[in-house]
Design an enzyme around this catalytic site. Structure first.
Site, mmCIF file in Angstrom:
data_model
loop_
_atom_site.group_PDB
_atom_site.id
_atom_site.type_symbol
_atom_site.label_atom_id
_atom_site.label_comp_id
_atom_site.label_asym_id
_atom_site.label_seq_id
_atom_site.Cartn_x
_atom_site.Cartn_y
_atom_site.Cartn_z
ATOM 1 N N ILE A 74 67.870 24.288 143.178
ATOM 2 C CA ILE A 74 67.981 22.956 143.780
ATOM 3 C C ILE A 74 66.677 22.179 143.564
ATOM 4 C CG2 ILE A 74 68.261 21.685 145.957
ATOM 5 C CD1 ILE A 74 70.102 23.941 146.937
ATOM 6 N N GLU A 186 76.685 28.889 155.472
ATOM 7 C CA GLU A 186 76.985 30.233 156.001
ATOM 8 C C GLU A 186 76.729 30.333 157.497
ATOM 9 O OE1 GLU A 186 76.223 33.859 154.189
ATOM 10 O OE2 GLU A 186 76.847 33.198 152.220
ATOM 11 N N TYR A 230 71.382 36.913 156.752
ATOM 12 C CA TYR A 230 70.945 35.613 156.198
ATOM 13 C C TYR A 230 71.408 34.470 157.101
ATOM 14 C CZ TYR A 230 71.484 31.676 152.775
ATOM 15 O OH TYR A 230 71.475 30.467 152.108
ATOM 16 N N ARG A 280 74.503 34.759 142.203
ATOM 17 C CA ARG A 280 75.683 34.194 142.869
ATOM 18 C C ARG A 280 76.830 34.035 141.868
ATOM 19 N NH1 ARG A 280 72.109 29.809 146.105
ATOM 20 N NH2 ARG A 280 70.870 30.106 144.224
ATOM 21 N N TYR A 376 78.933 45.211 146.220
ATOM 22 C CA TYR A 376 77.743 44.812 146.991
ATOM 23 C C TYR A 376 77.130 45.956 147.804
ATOM 24 C CZ TYR A 376 78.840 39.806 146.326
ATOM 25 O OH TYR A 376 79.072 38.551 145.808
ATOM 26 N N ARG A 386 85.708 27.681 153.389
ATOM 27 C CA ARG A 386 84.610 26.763 153.728
ATOM 28 C C ARG A 386 84.950 25.327 153.353
ATOM 29 N NH1 ARG A 386 79.676 29.959 150.886
ATOM 30 N NH2 ARG A 386 79.421 31.595 152.444
HETATM 31 N N1 LIG Z 1 72.522 26.680 145.966
HETATM 32 C C1 LIG Z 1 73.318 26.558 147.013
HETATM 33 O O1 LIG Z 1 74.467 26.244 146.875
HETATM 34 C C2 LIG Z 1 72.805 26.770 148.403
HETATM 35 C C3 LIG Z 1 73.765 26.896 149.393
HETATM 36 C C4 LIG Z 1 73.366 27.062 150.696
HETATM 37 C C5 LIG Z 1 72.040 27.058 151.010
HETATM 38 N N2 LIG Z 1 71.109 26.914 150.047
HETATM 39 C C6 LIG Z 1 69.715 26.917 150.478
HETATM 40 O O2 LIG Z 1 68.975 25.987 149.689
HETATM 41 C C7 LIG Z 1 67.685 26.500 149.411
HETATM 42 C C8 LIG Z 1 67.418 26.517 147.910
HETATM 43 O O3 LIG Z 1 68.438 27.237 147.262
HETATM 44 P P1 LIG Z 1 68.466 27.475 145.684
HETATM 45 O O4 LIG Z 1 69.882 27.646 145.332
HETATM 46 O O5 LIG Z 1 67.654 26.457 144.994
HETATM 47 O O6 LIG Z 1 67.760 28.897 145.606
HETATM 48 P P2 LIG Z 1 66.675 29.459 144.555
HETATM 49 O O7 LIG Z 1 66.551 30.912 144.805
HETATM 50 O O8 LIG Z 1 67.029 29.016 143.187
HETATM 51 O O9 LIG Z 1 65.341 28.711 144.995
HETATM 52 C C9 LIG Z 1 64.506 29.146 146.027
HETATM 53 C C10 LIG Z 1 63.084 29.057 145.540
HETATM 54 O O10 LIG Z 1 62.213 29.419 146.616
HETATM 55 C C11 LIG Z 1 61.139 30.170 146.087
HETATM 56 N N3 LIG Z 1 60.568 31.005 147.127
HETATM 57 C C12 LIG Z 1 61.194 31.972 147.848
HETATM 58 N N4 LIG Z 1 60.314 32.559 148.681
HETATM 59 C C13 LIG Z 1 59.128 31.956 148.484
HETATM 60 C C14 LIG Z 1 57.832 32.145 149.042
HETATM 61 N N5 LIG Z 1 57.611 33.088 149.964
HETATM 62 N N6 LIG Z 1 56.832 31.344 148.625
HETATM 63 C C15 LIG Z 1 57.049 30.414 147.679
HETATM 64 N N7 LIG Z 1 58.244 30.195 147.104
HETATM 65 C C16 LIG Z 1 59.277 30.962 147.509
HETATM 66 C C17 LIG Z 1 61.777 31.017 144.979
HETATM 67 O O11 LIG Z 1 60.821 31.466 144.045
HETATM 68 C C18 LIG Z 1 62.788 30.033 144.399
HETATM 69 O O12 LIG Z 1 62.239 29.359 143.280
HETATM 70 C C19 LIG Z 1 67.625 27.872 150.089
HETATM 71 O O13 LIG Z 1 67.026 27.716 151.347
HETATM 72 C C20 LIG Z 1 69.072 28.264 150.260
HETATM 73 O O14 LIG Z 1 69.251 29.111 151.363
HETATM 74 C C21 LIG Z 1 71.467 26.799 148.734
HETATM 75 O O1 LIG Z 2 76.290 28.564 148.230
HETATM 76 C C1 LIG Z 2 76.403 28.507 149.457
HETATM 77 O O2 LIG Z 2 76.874 27.555 150.029
HETATM 78 C C2 LIG Z 2 75.939 29.681 150.291
HETATM 79 O O3 LIG Z 2 76.831 30.690 150.006
HETATM 80 C C3 LIG Z 2 76.504 31.718 149.151
HETATM 81 O O4 LIG Z 2 77.418 32.722 149.548
HETATM 82 P P1 LIG Z 2 78.750 32.972 148.765
HETATM 83 O O5 LIG Z 2 79.524 31.731 148.520
HETATM 84 O O6 LIG Z 2 79.498 34.061 149.448
HETATM 85 O O7 LIG Z 2 78.120 33.553 147.437
HETATM 86 P P2 LIG Z 2 78.605 33.680 145.948
HETATM 87 O O8 LIG Z 2 77.790 34.739 145.315
HETATM 88 O O9 LIG Z 2 78.575 32.377 145.296
HETATM 89 O O10 LIG Z 2 80.095 34.275 146.079
HETATM 90 C C4 LIG Z 2 81.232 33.501 146.293
HETATM 91 C C5 LIG Z 2 82.446 34.417 146.387
HETATM 92 O O11 LIG Z 2 82.658 35.033 145.115
HETATM 93 C C6 LIG Z 2 82.796 36.440 145.258
HETATM 94 N N1 LIG Z 2 82.277 37.055 143.990
HETATM 95 C C7 LIG Z 2 80.973 36.938 143.644
HETATM 96 C C8 LIG Z 2 80.521 37.460 142.446
HETATM 97 C C9 LIG Z 2 81.418 38.124 141.588
HETATM 98 O O12 LIG Z 2 81.069 38.613 140.472
HETATM 99 N N2 LIG Z 2 82.714 38.222 141.963
HETATM 100 C C10 LIG Z 2 83.167 37.713 143.144
HETATM 101 O O13 LIG Z 2 84.369 37.843 143.447
HETATM 102 C C11 LIG Z 2 82.025 36.790 146.519
HETATM 103 O O14 LIG Z 2 82.471 37.989 147.089
HETATM 104 C C12 LIG Z 2 82.341 35.572 147.381
HETATM 105 O O15 LIG Z 2 83.589 35.750 147.988
HETATM 106 C C13 LIG Z 2 75.092 32.240 149.370
HETATM 107 O O16 LIG Z 2 75.001 32.908 150.587
HETATM 108 C C14 LIG Z 2 74.072 31.168 149.414
HETATM 109 O O17 LIG Z 2 73.557 30.834 148.184
HETATM 110 C C15 LIG Z 2 74.468 29.921 150.104
HETATM 111 O O18 LIG Z 2 73.795 29.869 151.323
#
Ligand SMILES: NC(=O)c1ccc[n+]([C@@H]2O[C@H](COP(=O)([O-])OP(=O)(O)OC[C@H]3O[C@@H](n4cnc5c(N)ncnc54)[C@H](O)[C@@H]3O)[C@@H](O)[C@H]2O)c1
Ligand SMILES: O=C(O)[C@H]1O[C@H](OP(=O)(O)OP(=O)(O)OC[C@H]2O[C@@H](n3ccc(=O)[nH]c3=O)[C@H](O)[C@@H]2O)[C@H](O)[C@@H](O)[C@@H]1O
Length: 435
Positions: A74, A186, A230, A280, A376, A386
């Protein structure tokens, strides 16, 4: 064939040639330097002339943003948008910067003086408070957020999502800094409807499954279902931020993303991440498609998700950044309720789209079922469904997502194919090292 000028052995003409080439190179360098200066000036003027206004028509002043976790999925998209379209400055904090390197180098980039990378682990670095003090707004994205970690590394997950976020909240509160904190959908856990019998008519009633920021309960499984470590840590940090707002006047916005997906999400195991790593679902399925393996459906792929294109979601974050009066004190669902599928349907659609963009025939056996325990490990559990309620984000920011699931998969899988197909081919072709 001998070219009299280029290949002359005569020392004087060779010296003359060298002088000539040196002069030509200097002229070229000087022209390029002037061109870059001009380009930067034009860019600055363009930025200044595009007088940005907020949703209430007020001009937006350039600000400094301390973005923690800026090097992730992000963060990289948010930095890109801020650099390309706004005059804001970013202090980008992360332990990695691979996903934003294209924004940091070369130094001649038009926004070079507006982004600084700080390689800091927020767990244990005293420089964090100084950076927060330098900023007008703090955005915290740092987290462990891959489900494969929640039940296998629950301590790291809880520390990362709660303990490590604590100082950020504290420094913001003590220094009167605005905070946009990234939580997750979540925190809702399971839907109320999931506890009804399978064929119960109320399961069809949106009141039993649509997730609403100010009304839905947070429903997690039992403690041995460590999947919820989480969600629980994220819920507690949300409550702490909310309490800081209520008791100490912290200006905050909480974002609950609903499955944002797009280019640069996570990693492809064995290419730019560990071979045994489990990212993911988008990256898991991309990896399977690139390697021409069946896509693994956890517990039959019956869970439902709504996927949103990262670029749509970033528009929502931009509105939060630039409209503090409308975003402060709010918790926002950010998702696309129109893009709901089961994980099985997602696998089928990704298979079809990938075949189109890669021009390869689809696999004969595109999917295979696998138990969650095998995939897992012990302690996994799942969110059943969701669907984000959009009332609050619509009312406060007038925001709506645009991109259909098919379109977002088409652009994302085109990127995955371009970025990884060749590397995967080479990795597969490489002979296994003899022991
Ligand atoms: N991608 C999604 O759909 C999604 C969904 C729900 C929530 N989120 C939330 O959004 C945020 C960003 O998600 P993302 O998908 O970009 O994840 P991401 O893992 O790609 O990015 C997280 C970044 O944080 C950095 N980081 C983690 N711990 C750190 C530390 N101790 N010090 C410095 N940097 C650190 C990691 O190196 C990484 O680059 C997270 O808080 C996640 O829980 C994302
Ligand atoms: O993205 C989000 O909004 C949130 O949800 C995600 O959780 P989840 O959607 O369960 O994670 P995914 O790995 O994207 O899995 C989605 C679904 O696909 C399934 N899955 C995943 C991987 C795979 O190879 N096959 C498979 O069936 C998982 O069991 C789950 O039901 C993660 O927890 C977070 O990145 C985030 O907070």
């Amino acid at each position: 064939m001998n070219f009299p000028f280029h290949h002359s052995k005569h020392p004087r003409s060779s010296r003359r040639r060298t002088v000539y080439l040196d002069r030509e190179r200097d002229i070229y360098r000087e022209r390029r330097r002037r061109f870059l200066i001009l380009e930067r000036e034009i860019y600055r003027e363009e930025m200044a002339s595009q007088a940005r206004v907020d949703l209430d028509g007020r001009p937006i002043k350039p600000i400094t943003i301390c973005m923690i976790g800026a090097g992730g999925f992000i963060g990289s998209h948010l930095c890109e948008k801020l650099m390309a379209e706004t005059p804001h400055k970013v202090l980008a904090v992360d332990v990695y910067n691979d996903k934003i390197r294209h924004l940091l180098e070369p130094a001649s980039l038009p926004w070079a003086d507006r982004i600084q990378f700080h390689r800091i682990n927020i767990k244990n670095d005293s420089r964090l408070e100084g950076l927060i003090k330098m900023a007008d707004l703090i955005i915290n994205l740092a987290a462990i957020c891959t489900p494969a970690d929640y039940n296998t590394r629950p301590l790291d997950t809880i520390y990362s999502n709660f303990i490590d976020a604590l100082p950020v909240v504290k420094y913001c509160s003590e220094n009167n800094k605005r905070l946009i904190h990234f939580s997750t959908c979540e925190v809702y856990g399971k839907t109320i409807g999931s506890f009804l019998p399978k064929d119960h008519p109320l399961r069809q009633d949106p009141a039993y499954y649509v997730l609403k920021e100010d009304a839905s309960p947070c429903i997690f499984g039992s403690i041995e279902k460590q999947r919820w470590s989480y969600a629980c840590a994220k819920q507690l940090i949300e409550r702490l931020i909310y309490a800081e707002g209520a008791e100490n006047g912290l200006e905050f916005t909480i974002v609950r993303p609903f499955n944002w997906i797009g280019p640069r999400m996570d990693f492809i195991p064995g290419i730019d991440g560990p071979s045994e790593g489990v990212p993911r679902v988008l990256a898991c399925f991309s990896n399977n498609l690139l390697r021409r393996e069946p896509l693994k459906l956890v517990d039959g792929g019956q869970s439902q998700r709504t996927f949103i294109y990262i670029k749509d979601a970033i528009e929502a974050v931009m509105l939060m950044i630039e409209n503090p009066a409308r975003a402060n004190g709010q918790i926002f669902n950010v998702g696309n309720p129109n893009n709901e599928v089961t994980v099985r349907q997602l696998a089928e659609m990704m298979t079809e789209v990938y075949s189109k963009v890669s021009e390869e025939p689809p696999l004969e056996v595109p999917t295979v079922d696998i138990s969650s325990k095998e995939f897992y490990g012990e302690g996994y559990d799942d969110s059943d469904k969701r669907i984000p309620d959009m009332t609050i984000i619509n009312r406060q920011l007038g925001w709506n997502p645009k991109t259909s699931l098919w379109d977002l998969l088409e652009s994302t899988l085109t990127y995955q194919h371009r970025t990884y197909a060749e590397a995967i081919k080479q990795a597969i072709a490489k002979p296994v090292a003899s022991s």
